[in-house]
Design a protein around this motif. Structure first.
Motif, PDB file in Angstrom:
ATOM      1  N   CYS A 198      32.667  47.026  26.714  1.00  0.00           N
ATOM      2  CA  CYS A 198      31.361  46.671  27.053  1.00  0.00           C
ATOM      3  C   CYS A 198      30.314  47.558  26.463  1.00  0.00           C
ATOM      4  O   CYS A 198      29.311  46.947  26.109  1.00  0.00           O
ATOM      5  N   HIS A 237      27.567  44.813  30.135  1.00  0.00           N
ATOM      6  CA  HIS A 237      28.420  44.165  31.058  1.00  0.00           C
ATOM      7  C   HIS A 237      28.313  42.771  30.972  1.00  0.00           C
ATOM      8  O   HIS A 237      29.183  42.153  31.448  1.00  0.00           O
ATOM      9  N   MET A 287      31.325  40.295  32.597  1.00  0.00           N
ATOM     10  CA  MET A 287      31.159  40.062  33.919  1.00  0.00           C
ATOM     11  C   MET A 287      31.021  38.512  34.307  1.00  0.00           C
ATOM     12  O   MET A 287      31.685  38.074  35.202  1.00  0.00           O
ATOM     13  N   ILE A 309      33.027  38.886  37.653  1.00  0.00           N
ATOM     14  CA  ILE A 309      33.024  40.394  38.251  1.00  0.00           C
ATOM     15  C   ILE A 309      31.772  40.380  38.799  1.00  0.00           C
ATOM     16  O   ILE A 309      30.796  40.259  38.323  1.00  0.00           O
ATOM     17  N   ASN A 310      31.902  40.951  40.106  1.00  0.00           N
ATOM     18  CA  ASN A 310      30.357  41.186  40.864  1.00  0.00           C
ATOM     19  C   ASN A 310      29.405  42.434  40.479  1.00  0.00           C
ATOM     20  O   ASN A 310      28.442  42.264  40.722  1.00  0.00           O
ATOM     21  N   THR A 311      30.219  43.478  40.156  1.00  0.00           N
ATOM     22  CA  THR A 311      29.305  44.607  39.714  1.00  0.00           C
ATOM     23  C   THR A 311      29.637  45.370  38.660  1.00  0.00           C
ATOM     24  O   THR A 311      30.742  45.242  37.988  1.00  0.00           O
ATOM     25  N   ALA A 312      28.650  46.085  37.921  1.00  0.00           N
ATOM     26  CA  ALA A 312      28.823  46.745  36.721  1.00  0.00           C
ATOM     27  C   ALA A 312      30.021  47.776  36.819  1.00  0.00           C
ATOM     28  O   ALA A 312      30.843  48.139  35.793  1.00  0.00           O
ATOM     29  N   CYS A 346      33.515  46.200  36.744  1.00  0.00           N
ATOM     30  CA  CYS A 346      33.637  45.839  35.219  1.00  0.00           C
ATOM     31  C   CYS A 346      33.983  47.179  34.399  1.00  0.00           C
ATOM     32  O   CYS A 346      34.896  47.068  33.572  1.00  0.00           O
TER      33      CYS A 346
END
Length: 110
Positions: A52, A58, A62, A67-70, A73
């Protein structure tokens, strides 16, 4: 005479063995400490992963991987690409020696 010779040999043997025991019981000398060379540098940025950081963020990963959050990730990608410190302003990436501790700071500014 043989008895005196035997006593002398036993005494010398005992002294040499006690000398070995004393040497064995001594703690090893501590390793010399490394000295800092040059001034101390401070780095700031975000704890990220190698993939990333190369992409500049991200968002791409993501979206593709749902994927819901950095932070999630970063933790997921770091398994394969390792943790790095990414400075977005200078776009520089620094690979971190310690790959265990950065997990608690994933996607946070430090």
């Amino acid at each position: 005479m043989n008895r005196n010779l035997l006593l002398l040999a036993a005494a010398l043997c005992g002294l040499s063995l006690s000398g070995l025991a004393v040497q064995h019981d001594q703690a090893p000398a501590p390793a010399p400490r490394a000295r800092a060379v040059g001034p101390v540098k401070t780095f700031t940025g975000e704890i990220s992963d190698g993939q990333c950081a190369r992409n500049g963020g991200h968002a791409q990963v993501m979206k593709r991987a749902s994927i819901n959050t950095a932070a999630n990730c970063t933790k997921g990608c770091a398994r394969r690409h390792g943790y790095v410190l990414y400075n977005a302003a200078s776009q520089k990436t620094y690979r971190l020696d310690d790959q265990g501790r950065p997990a608690e700071f994933a996607a946070k500014k430090v």
